[in-house]
Design an enzyme around this catalytic site. Structure first.
Site, PDB file in Angstrom:
ATOM      1  N   ASP A 153       7.834  18.104  34.782  1.00  0.00           N
ATOM      2  CA  ASP A 153       8.552  19.079  35.599  1.00  0.00           C
ATOM      3  C   ASP A 153       9.660  19.706  34.749  1.00  0.00           C
ATOM      4  O   ASP A 153       9.417  20.087  33.610  1.00  0.00           O
ATOM      5  CB  ASP A 153       9.070  18.365  36.859  1.00  0.00           C
ATOM      6  CG  ASP A 153       9.742  19.275  37.865  1.00  0.00           C
ATOM      7  OD1 ASP A 153       9.062  20.193  38.366  1.00  0.00           O
ATOM      8  OD2 ASP A 153      10.927  19.068  38.162  1.00  0.00           O
ATOM      9  N   TYR A 160      18.431  23.239  38.921  1.00  0.00           N
ATOM     10  CA  TYR A 160      18.278  24.490  39.675  1.00  0.00           C
ATOM     11  C   TYR A 160      19.408  25.485  39.467  1.00  0.00           C
ATOM     12  O   TYR A 160      19.179  26.694  39.420  1.00  0.00           O
ATOM     13  CB  TYR A 160      18.070  24.167  41.167  1.00  0.00           C
ATOM     14  CG  TYR A 160      16.844  23.313  41.364  1.00  0.00           C
ATOM     15  CD1 TYR A 160      15.573  23.842  41.190  1.00  0.00           C
ATOM     16  CD2 TYR A 160      16.957  21.953  41.635  1.00  0.00           C
ATOM     17  CE1 TYR A 160      14.449  23.049  41.308  1.00  0.00           C
ATOM     18  CE2 TYR A 160      15.836  21.149  41.764  1.00  0.00           C
ATOM     19  CZ  TYR A 160      14.580  21.708  41.589  1.00  0.00           C
ATOM     20  OH  TYR A 160      13.464  20.912  41.685  1.00  0.00           O
ATOM     21  N   HIS A 162       1.137  18.424  41.423  1.00  0.00           N
ATOM     22  CA  HIS A 162       2.312  18.452  40.555  1.00  0.00           C
ATOM     23  C   HIS A 162       2.706  17.043  40.115  1.00  0.00           C
ATOM     24  O   HIS A 162       3.389  16.881  39.102  1.00  0.00           O
ATOM     25  CB  HIS A 162       3.475  19.121  41.305  1.00  0.00           C
ATOM     26  CG  HIS A 162       4.661  19.420  40.455  1.00  0.00           C
ATOM     27  ND1 HIS A 162       4.585  20.202  39.313  1.00  0.00           N
ATOM     28  CD2 HIS A 162       5.972  19.036  40.558  1.00  0.00           C
ATOM     29  CE1 HIS A 162       5.798  20.291  38.764  1.00  0.00           C
ATOM     30  NE2 HIS A 162       6.643  19.588  39.498  1.00  0.00           N
TER      31      HIS A 162
END
Length: 312
Positions: free
Chosen positions: A103, A230, A290
């Site tokens: 990720d 993020y 994922h």
């Protein structure tokens, strides 16, 4: 699992937790987690790699799991994680290692390899390819309710997550990220509303797994996790030629929602990624999500071990 040992290492003024298995004299493989993961997400691969004659090391980033939080979580960046990785490897007296990142750890692996190529024997990324360090633009082509856009907004995710306990937040994200659609909320709903209490966990994710993740995020909270990655994605590094010629492997699940990010599938299948990583092998795992390393551990273990043995 009981053979995995745990320790703390003092790095850059913080105490970082790491899990480890394998002989200290063996070639080292460092596993870097994504979100909402933690060292535990590599449990299957760590055991397989150690059985194949390597030393597996999986830290929790600063502000994640059992590691100390950064002094100012709202100012943490990906570069802090890269600096922690360098300092950790120095503290462990490891001049050269294999890196495996899942990720957003692909960003950590990419930056670390660009800055410290002589310290990397090779790398594997899972779920996200090598990326040159430029601000991503995919969110410009997605609706306002795109989960990353929402999580970048100060206070919004805190209020959304704050309605639930940590275990429920992890549960919801695992369910969302296991699907092939990008999580996008409508204007009048929040990201956590995309999952219902009655929605089942993925078949490969047990209640015991969820309890482990829940306890670790109960300890750390989500403050640093929302900041990194993020809210710190707009990183720009002045690297003239963001190209690395080390051996590399990309493992993608065919059903990974990340493939639906604008431009992502073309970047991978069209070969653009190989202009930056010419020695890259790409493997797509059929039906893989994922979380392909937890969903299909035997297949991923074989790919990782074969890569390590080939390039050791």
């Amino acid at each position: 699992m009981e053979r995995i040992e745990h320790k703390y290492v003092h790095v850059n003024g913080l105490k970082l937790h790491l899990a480890e298995i394998g002989s200290e004299s063996s070639p080292a493989v460092v596993f870097l987690h994504g979100f909402p993961e933690i060292w535990y997400s590599w449990r299957h691969q760590m055991i397989a790699v150690a059985a194949a004659g390597f030393r597996a090391i999986a830290p929790d980033y600063r502000g994640y799991g059992l590691s100390d939080p950064p002094p100012q979580p709202d100012k943490a960046t990906l570069l802090d994680l890269v600096a922690d990785l360098l300092a950790l490897l120095d503290a462990l007296a490891l001049p050269k290692v294999f890196l495996i990142g899942k990720d957003f750890a692909a960003f950590v692996v990419s930056i670390y390899t660009l800055l410290h190529k002589d310290r990397v024997s090779g790398f594997v990324t899972v779920g996200v390819p090598f990326m040159p360090p430029n601000p991503p633009t995919f969110h410009h082509h997605l609706p306002e309710g795109f989960y990353i856009s929402r999580w970048k907004e100060g206070g919004r995710a805190e209020a959304d997550f704050g309605r639930l306990d940590a275990k429920s937040v992890v549960r919801n994200v695992y369910i969302m990220f296991s699907k092939s659609e990008i999580p996008i909320a409508h204007e009048n709903e929040e990201i956590m509303d995309l999952v219902q209490p009655s929605d089942p966990l993925p078949y490969w994710f047990t209640e015991e797994d969820l309890a482990t993740y829940g306890a670790l995020y109960e300890n750390s909270g989500f403050e640093t996790a929302l900041q990194v990655p993020y809210r710190s994605m707009d990183l720009v590094l002045d690297i003239k030629d963001p190209k690395v010629d080390v051996a590399a492997l990309l493992i993608m699940g065919e059903k990974d929602y990340v493939l639906n990010f604008p431009g992502m599938e073309d970047y991978i299948r069209g070969g653009t990624v190989k202009t930056f990583v010419p020695n890259l092998e790409i493997v797509f795992v059929p039906e893989g999500s994922h979380f392909v390393q937890e969903q299909s551990p035997d297949e991923v273990n074989n790919l990782v071990v074969n890569f390590l043995k080939t390039h050791n």
